[in-house]
Design a protein around this motif. Structure first.
Motif, PDB file in Angstrom:
ATOM      1  N   GLU A  56      89.339  -6.870 -73.606  1.00 61.45           N
ATOM      2  CA  GLU A  56      89.023  -6.881 -72.179  1.00 61.45           C
ATOM      3  C   GLU A  56      87.647  -7.484 -71.906  1.00 61.45           C
ATOM      4  O   GLU A  56      87.331  -7.830 -70.762  1.00 61.45           O
ATOM      5  N   ARG A  57      86.835  -7.634 -72.957  1.00 58.07           N
ATOM      6  CA  ARG A  57      85.508  -8.232 -72.782  1.00 58.07           C
ATOM      7  C   ARG A  57      85.506  -9.724 -73.084  1.00 58.07           C
ATOM      8  O   ARG A  57      84.493 -10.398 -72.952  1.00 58.07           O
ATOM      9  N   GLY A  58      86.629 -10.226 -73.550  1.00 53.22           N
ATOM     10  CA  GLY A  58      86.710 -11.641 -73.902  1.00 53.22           C
ATOM     11  C   GLY A  58      87.538 -12.417 -72.905  1.00 53.22           C
ATOM     12  O   GLY A  58      87.622 -12.102 -71.724  1.00 53.22           O
ATOM     13  N   GLY A  59      88.214 -13.430 -73.407  1.00 52.28           N
ATOM     14  CA  GLY A  59      88.966 -14.301 -72.516  1.00 52.28           C
ATOM     15  C   GLY A  59      90.345 -13.792 -72.172  1.00 52.28           C
ATOM     16  O   GLY A  59      90.945 -14.218 -71.197  1.00 52.28           O
ATOM     17  N   ALA A  60      90.901 -12.869 -72.987  1.00 58.10           N
ATOM     18  CA  ALA A  60      92.261 -12.381 -72.738  1.00 58.10           C
ATOM     19  C   ALA A  60      92.207 -11.199 -71.794  1.00 58.10           C
ATOM     20  O   ALA A  60      92.177 -10.048 -72.202  1.00 58.10           O
ATOM     21  N   ARG A  61      92.125 -11.463 -70.527  1.00 64.14           N
ATOM     22  CA  ARG A  61      91.992 -10.388 -69.541  1.00 64.14           C
ATOM     23  C   ARG A  61      93.350 -10.093 -68.905  1.00 64.14           C
ATOM     24  O   ARG A  61      94.117 -11.008 -68.616  1.00 64.14           O
ATOM     25  N   PRO A  62      93.606  -8.828 -68.641  1.00 65.28           N
ATOM     26  CA  PRO A  62      94.838  -8.492 -67.928  1.00 65.28           C
ATOM     27  C   PRO A  62      94.742  -8.915 -66.471  1.00 65.28           C
ATOM     28  O   PRO A  62      93.650  -9.230 -65.987  1.00 65.28           O
ATOM     29  N   PRO A  63      95.853  -8.944 -65.757  1.00 63.15           N
ATOM     30  CA  PRO A  63      95.802  -9.313 -64.345  1.00 63.15           C
ATOM     31  C   PRO A  63      94.894  -8.382 -63.558  1.00 63.15           C
ATOM     32  O   PRO A  63      94.605  -7.263 -63.985  1.00 63.15           O
TER      33      PRO A  63
END
Length: 581
Positions: free
Chosen positions: A215-222
């Protein structure tokens, strides 16, 4: 329990399933995007049964107002002796839900994708369920009793993109079984294992989901769910035991929320803030998801779970966690009563027992529960199609009363039980068909539950039996599969599995067998060992055996199951054994 990450982790290498899926180049064409008519949604919202928010809003609201309040208390049997249960606060749960959702996103899951998981009763199971909602995915929980054959059916029918299993649980190698299936599941992109993932080349759940701060990187949830998310499919529950056909039901956050909102606002309803809820059933069952995940979140309360059933440890957990509402099947409740009589625990906060399974709890057991725990006991009727459907009044000899908003159709002489209302699923999906059938698309919202019921004079209902071949109280038994396994025994010529009612444990499966030779019928131990050797799960084994000379059939040769049920009901222990007619 901290929330520290270990830094970026490379995207998992594709296993056999992922490589197969990559050759297709397209996503599965599974139209799970069904929704109720706008006028129906508007009516249910006006009545307060539905809302624009979801359980994620409940989670983050409580996390902001009371971040240290316990959200989940998770007891694990295999931790060192004396270890306390794991307590997950609202702030921690909210953070892990975001992390798990981001992990799913990094594995290629997009809104509408099904995500399957077959995990024990642990806090991670609850967090993953909510993470699917956060990512816009459809959660596909699978009961722990399902073995390779059933899991393949569910994964193949739902076209799940990701499946999460333990390495092994209660003696069954789940990770190895999933790895063996992967080559036949072209849409399954990633296998994820809680435990030893390396042995089967799967994604390590602990490393990739728990410890990596996606969640702190580029793969964020909607971001925040858009309008209408509360009415879209979020949960797919598979129903087994309908001969060779499996069926799934699709629920939205609102059909699930209606299980809470349609109850009375009185203290006895469980809607008061801060309630502590425990269910003895698997957390991947709809009943436990409602009672230990969704309901507690809706009222800012706490869900309590135990990963391995043990009545003594359960009572200790109830006392230490301050449980004030328990949902259980009669079989579990009988064990709790016996354990409490042996060694009383101070379960002073307990204020209600909900007894699930059938619409009436055996009165001797209900009386014992009232005596031992000094609380009201209410029988529950529920079904996968709607969750919690009806409750009896304590010490009431009549039928269960439907919750507010739920319409039921059952005649005074007994008939198919149909329901309509805010808690009824959005759609049903018979495996093997192209698409789900929306509940409100045909029949004006009425849905057949597969139960036979009779209406009483006071507006209540009493379930008489399951329609067709359905049988089972805690778990639905895959009747066709058990019958097929029985017929594989060399000393069995014919076999049928039908339901009978045990006064203590509710509806259980009975094997009625025609032996190949009258003078040497197979015994219960031999049949049990035979079924286990063929992979029949413990929960599906018949608990009773009857040897007969012939099975009752109609003029067309079809088995008369109702005749067998009636015959079983008339038999008395030690009495004469007339042939079924």
């Amino acid at each position: 329990m901290g929330l520290t990450g270990t830094g970026p982790v490379p995207t998992p290498r594709a296993g056999p399933a992922a490589r197969t899926a990559g050759r297709t180049g397209r996503r599965p064409a599974r139209p799970l995007d069904v929704a109720p008519p706008a006028e129906v949604a508007q009516r249910f919202r006006a009545a307060g049964w539905w809302r624009a928010e979801t359980f994620l809003d409940d989670l983050h609201r409580t996390a902001a107002r009371a971040p240290q309040r316990p959200a989940i208390v998770s007891e694990r049997a295999h931790r060192p002796a004396g270890s306390p249960p794991i307590t997950v606060t609202y702030a921690q749960l909210a953070a892990y839900v975001d992390r798990f959702a981001a992990a799913l996103s990094s594995l290629g899951v997009v809104p509408g994708d099904p995500v399957a998981f077959q995990l024990p009763n642990r806090w991670e199971t609850a967090a993953l369920t909510l993470a699917c909602l956060r990512a816009g995915a459809v959660a596909v929980p699978v009961l722990p009793t399902v073995r390779a054959h059933g899991l393949h059916r569910i994964l193949d029918a739902t076209r799940a993109r990701v499946c999460v299993v333990p390495d092994a649980w209660e003696g069954f190698p789940h990770a190895a079984a999933l790895a063996d299936l992967a080559g036949r599941l072209p849409w399954l992109r990633h296998r994820v294992v809680l435990g030893d993932a390396a042995a089967t080349g799967a994604v390590d759940f602990t490393t990739y989901f728990l410890r990596t701060a996606h969640e702190r990187g580029g793969a964020r949830p909607p971001g925040r769910p858009q309008d209408g998310r509360a009415d879209r499919p979020a949960l797919l529950i598979s129903v087994m035991g309908l001969r060779d056909a499996y069926t799934s039901v699709l629920h939205s956050p609102n059909t699930l929320y209606a299980n809470v909102s349609t109850q009375s606002a009185s203290d006895a309803s469980g809607r008061r803030p801060g309630g502590v809820f425990l269910s003895t059933l698997p957390l991947t069952s709809l009943a436990s998801l409602i009672h230990t995940v969704y309901w507690p979140l809706a009222v800012g309360g706490t869900g309590v779970c135990q990963d391995v059933w043990d009545p003594d440890r359960c009572l200790d957990l109830m006392a230490s966690a301050g449980v004030d509402q328990v949902y259980a099947e009669p079989a579990y409740l009988a064990e709790l009563v016996a354990a409490q009589r042996r060694r009383p625990r101070p379960v002073r906060r307990l204020r209600r027992v909900l007894s699930g399974g059938r619409t009436s709890t055996p009165e001797p057991l209900a009386a014992e529960l009232r005596e031992v725990f000094a609380v009201p006991v209410q029988s529950v009727w529920g079904a996968p199609e709607l969750g919690l459907g009806a409750l009896s009044a304590d010490a009431d000899g009549g039928g269960a009363r439907p919750l507010a908003g739920l319409e039921v159709s059952a005649g005074p002489a007994g008939s198919a039980l149909e329901v309509r209302g805010p808690s009824v699923c959005l759609a049903t999906w018979r495996h093997g068909t192209a698409a789900p059938v929306a509940t409100w698309e045909h029949g004006d919202g009425w849905l057949d539950t597969g139960d036979l019921a009779v209406a009483d004079r006071h507006g209540g209902i009493r379930v008489l039996a399951r329609a067709g071949t359905r049988t089972g109280a805690i778990f639905m038994v895959p009747v066709a599969e058990v019958e097929e396994a029985l017929l594989a025994h060399p000393r069995v010529r014919e076999a049928a599995v039908v339901a009978y009612t045990d006064p203590e444990h509710g509806e259980l499966p009975c094997a009625v067998v025609v032996p190949d030779a009258v003078d040497r019928p197979p015994g219960p131990v031999a049949l049990r060992e035979h079924l286990v050797s063929l992979g029949v799960a413990e929960a599906f084994l018949p608990t009773r055996l009857e040897i007969v000379g012939a099975l009752p059939r109609d003029e067309g040769g079809r088995l008369r199951r109702e005749a067998l049920r009636s015959w079983l009901a008339r038999l008395r222990p030690g009495g004469p054994r007339p042939a079924p007619a």
